[in-house]
Design a protein around this motif. Structure first.
Motif, PDB file in Angstrom:
ATOM      1  N   ARG A   1       0.840  -1.208   0.000  1.00 24.69           N
ATOM      2  CA  ARG A   1       0.000   0.000   0.000  1.00 24.69           C
ATOM      3  C   ARG A   1       0.875   1.258   0.000  1.00 24.69           C
ATOM      4  NH1 ARG A   1      -3.482  -3.418   3.128  1.00 24.69           N
ATOM      5  NH2 ARG A   1      -2.468  -2.818   5.059  1.00 24.69           N
ATOM      6  N   ALA A   2       1.951   1.251   0.791  1.00 31.84           N
ATOM      7  CA  ALA A   2       2.847   2.409   0.833  1.00 31.84           C
ATOM      8  C   ALA A   2       3.533   2.612  -0.521  1.00 31.84           C
ATOM      9  CB  ALA A   2       3.894   2.228   1.942  1.00 31.84           C
ATOM     10  N   LEU A   3       3.996   1.532  -1.122  1.00 28.25           N
ATOM     11  CA  LEU A   3       4.636   1.636  -2.434  1.00 28.25           C
ATOM     12  C   LEU A   3       3.641   2.072  -3.497  1.00 28.25           C
ATOM     13  CD1 LEU A   3       7.046  -1.427  -2.410  1.00 28.25           C
ATOM     14  CD2 LEU A   3       7.662   1.000  -2.405  1.00 28.25           C
ATOM     15  N   THR A   4       2.439   1.567  -3.423  1.00 27.59           N
ATOM     16  CA  THR A   4       1.408   1.962  -4.379  1.00 27.59           C
ATOM     17  C   THR A   4       1.165   3.462  -4.303  1.00 27.59           C
ATOM     18  OG1 THR A   4       0.373  -0.219  -4.358  1.00 27.59           O
ATOM     19  CG2 THR A   4      -1.027   1.642  -5.022  1.00 27.59           C
ATOM     20  N   ARG A   5       1.076   4.005  -3.088  1.00 28.92           N
ATOM     21  CA  ARG A   5       0.894   5.453  -2.934  1.00 28.92           C
ATOM     22  C   ARG A   5       2.058   6.222  -3.561  1.00 28.92           C
ATOM     23  NH1 ARG A   5      -1.075   3.748   2.103  1.00 28.92           N
ATOM     24  NH2 ARG A   5       0.918   4.128   3.108  1.00 28.92           N
TER      25      ARG A   5
ATOM     26  N   ALA B   1       1.587   8.581  -6.858  1.00 19.86           N
ATOM     27  CA  ALA B   1       1.927  10.004  -6.782  1.00 19.86           C
ATOM     28  C   ALA B   1       2.894  10.378  -7.907  1.00 19.86           C
ATOM     29  CB  ALA B   1       2.526  10.335  -5.414  1.00 19.86           C
ATOM     30  N   ALA B   2       3.860   9.524  -8.164  1.00 23.79           N
ATOM     31  CA  ALA B   2       4.833   9.803  -9.221  1.00 23.79           C
ATOM     32  C   ALA B   2       4.184   9.836 -10.601  1.00 23.79           C
ATOM     33  CB  ALA B   2       5.941   8.749  -9.196  1.00 23.79           C
ATOM     34  N   LEU B   3       3.187   8.983 -10.814  1.00 19.39           N
ATOM     35  CA  LEU B   3       2.545   8.865 -12.132  1.00 19.39           C
ATOM     36  C   LEU B   3       1.339   9.791 -12.311  1.00 19.39           C
ATOM     37  CD1 LEU B   3       2.767   4.986 -12.351  1.00 19.39           C
ATOM     38  CD2 LEU B   3       4.033   6.626 -13.778  1.00 19.39           C
ATOM     39  N   LYS B   4       1.018  10.545 -11.276  1.00 22.25           N
ATOM     40  CA  LYS B   4      -0.158  11.415 -11.326  1.00 22.25           C
ATOM     41  C   LYS B   4      -0.089  12.406 -12.489  1.00 22.25           C
ATOM     42  CE  LYS B   4      -3.073  14.246  -8.422  1.00 22.25           C
ATOM     43  NZ  LYS B   4      -3.323  14.765  -7.093  1.00 22.25           N
ATOM     44  N   ALA B   5       1.105  12.873 -12.817  1.00 29.01           N
ATOM     45  CA  ALA B   5       1.271  13.859 -13.891  1.00 29.01           C
ATOM     46  C   ALA B   5       0.806  13.338 -15.250  1.00 29.01           C
ATOM     47  CB  ALA B   5       2.731  14.309 -13.973  1.00 29.01           C
TER      48      ALA B   5
ATOM     49  N   PHE C   1      -0.043   1.599 -15.298  1.00 28.67           N
ATOM     50  CA  PHE C   1       1.312   1.693 -15.843  1.00 28.67           C
ATOM     51  C   PHE C   1       1.883   0.306 -16.126  1.00 28.67           C
ATOM     52  CE2 PHE C   1       5.867   1.483 -15.298  1.00 28.67           C
ATOM     53  CZ  PHE C   1       6.317   2.452 -16.185  1.00 28.67           C
ATOM     54  N   THR C   2       1.761  -0.607 -15.172  1.00 29.75           N
ATOM     55  CA  THR C   2       2.344  -1.939 -15.382  1.00 29.75           C
ATOM     56  C   THR C   2       1.628  -2.685 -16.501  1.00 29.75           C
ATOM     57  OG1 THR C   2       1.014  -2.886 -13.578  1.00 29.75           O
ATOM     58  CG2 THR C   2       3.256  -2.185 -13.027  1.00 29.75           C
ATOM     59  N   THR C   3       0.335  -2.436 -16.654  1.00 29.88           N
ATOM     60  CA  THR C   3      -0.384  -3.043 -17.779  1.00 29.88           C
ATOM     61  C   THR C   3       0.157  -2.501 -19.097  1.00 29.88           C
ATOM     62  OG1 THR C   3      -2.369  -3.382 -16.455  1.00 29.88           O
ATOM     63  CG2 THR C   3      -2.647  -3.377 -18.848  1.00 29.88           C
TER      64      THR C   3
ATOM     65  N   TRP D   1       8.195   6.767 -13.433  1.00 30.82           N
ATOM     66  CA  TRP D   1       8.293   5.471 -12.765  1.00 30.82           C
ATOM     67  C   TRP D   1       9.732   5.221 -12.310  1.00 30.82           C
ATOM     68  CZ3 TRP D   1      11.301   1.348 -14.396  1.00 30.82           C
ATOM     69  CH2 TRP D   1      11.132   0.163 -13.662  1.00 30.82           C
ATOM     70  N   GLU D   2      10.700   5.540 -13.183  1.00 31.82           N
ATOM     71  CA  GLU D   2      12.111   5.337 -12.826  1.00 31.82           C
ATOM     72  C   GLU D   2      12.484   6.145 -11.583  1.00 31.82           C
ATOM     73  OE1 GLU D   2      13.965   6.350 -16.562  1.00 31.82           O
ATOM     74  OE2 GLU D   2      14.161   4.223 -17.117  1.00 31.82           O
ATOM     75  N   ASN D   3      11.962   7.370 -11.469  1.00 31.81           N
ATOM     76  CA  ASN D   3      12.236   8.187 -10.279  1.00 31.81           C
ATOM     77  C   ASN D   3      11.682   7.523  -9.026  1.00 31.81           C
ATOM     78  OD1 ASN D   3      13.561  10.148 -11.776  1.00 31.81           O
ATOM     79  ND2 ASN D   3      11.758  11.450 -11.963  1.00 31.81           N
ATOM     80  N   ALA D   4      10.458   7.022  -9.097  1.00 32.22           N
ATOM     81  CA  ALA D   4       9.868   6.331  -7.942  1.00 32.22           C
ATOM     82  C   ALA D   4      10.659   5.066  -7.627  1.00 32.22           C
ATOM     83  CB  ALA D   4       8.400   5.995  -8.215  1.00 32.22           C
ATOM     84  N   GLN D   5      11.094   4.379  -8.662  1.00 32.66           N
ATOM     85  CA  GLN D   5      11.887   3.155  -8.484  1.00 32.66           C
ATOM     86  C   GLN D   5      13.203   3.478  -7.777  1.00 32.66           C
ATOM     87  OE1 GLN D   5      10.721   0.247  -9.125  1.00 32.66           O
ATOM     88  NE2 GLN D   5      12.420  -1.118  -9.496  1.00 32.66           N
ATOM     89  N   GLN D   6      13.885   4.527  -8.213  1.00 34.95           N
ATOM     90  CA  GLN D   6      15.149   4.909  -7.592  1.00 34.95           C
ATOM     91  C   GLN D   6      14.948   5.346  -6.142  1.00 34.95           C
ATOM     92  OE1 GLN D   6      18.171   4.313  -8.725  1.00 34.95           O
ATOM     93  NE2 GLN D   6      17.129   3.374 -10.470  1.00 34.95           N
TER      94      GLN D   6
END
Length: 144
Positions: free
Chosen positions: A24-28, A32-36, A44-46, A116-121
């Motif tokens: 749930r924390a990672l999903t948030r 948030a990162a993909l909101k733009a 996104f993963t789909t 997504w890469e920013n959230a991943q990093q």
């Protein structure tokens, strides 16, 4: 057999609870990162899974994503409405649908992937490379 667990014990001991809380924390974070680009992490993963040259059967994609076909079908509707995914009949089996990412979807992913890469990093910074590698491998073992 009677157990004398408190919530605190359960919260600390239950693998499922810990993974769900983390998920749930990672999903948030990823949402948030993909909101733009007006995507959530599931969408996104789909779309990322459709970044391939050939259309894929919905049942195959559902299996790759670890979802049931009905849930994926429901989750695809907003992507199809936005013109990001195209559904076509299967030439070999009229009962099947094949999915392909549209040109609009590919263009959107050019903007979404860096987010997504920013959230991943950001996520990976919170753990060492060794911990991330081991965690990823251990979690993948649970999906087999």
């Amino acid at each position: 057999m009677e157990h004398d667990y408190t919530y605190k014990d359960f919260d600390a001991l239950c693998a499922c609870q810990t993974l769900r809380k983390s998920a749930r924390a990672l999903t948030r974070r990823y949402n948030a990162a993909l909101k733009a680009v007006e995507l959530n992490i599931g969408q996104f993963t789909t779309l990322a899974s459709l970044l391939r040259s050939d259309p894929v059967q919905i049942s195959v994609l559902a299996e790759q994503l670890g979802m049931d076909r009905t849930t994926l079908t429901r989750d695809l509707k907003p992507l199809e409405r936005r013109g990001l995914v195209v559904s076509r009949g299967d030439d070999e089996d009229a009962r099947q649908r094949r999915l392909i990412i549209s040109d609009t979807g590919r263009e959107l992913m050019k903007h979404a992937i860096p987010l997504w890469e920013n959230a991943q990093q950001e996520t990976k910074k919170e753990m060492s490379d060794n911990v991330w590698t081991n965690l990823r491998n251990d979690l993948q073992n649970l999906t087999v």
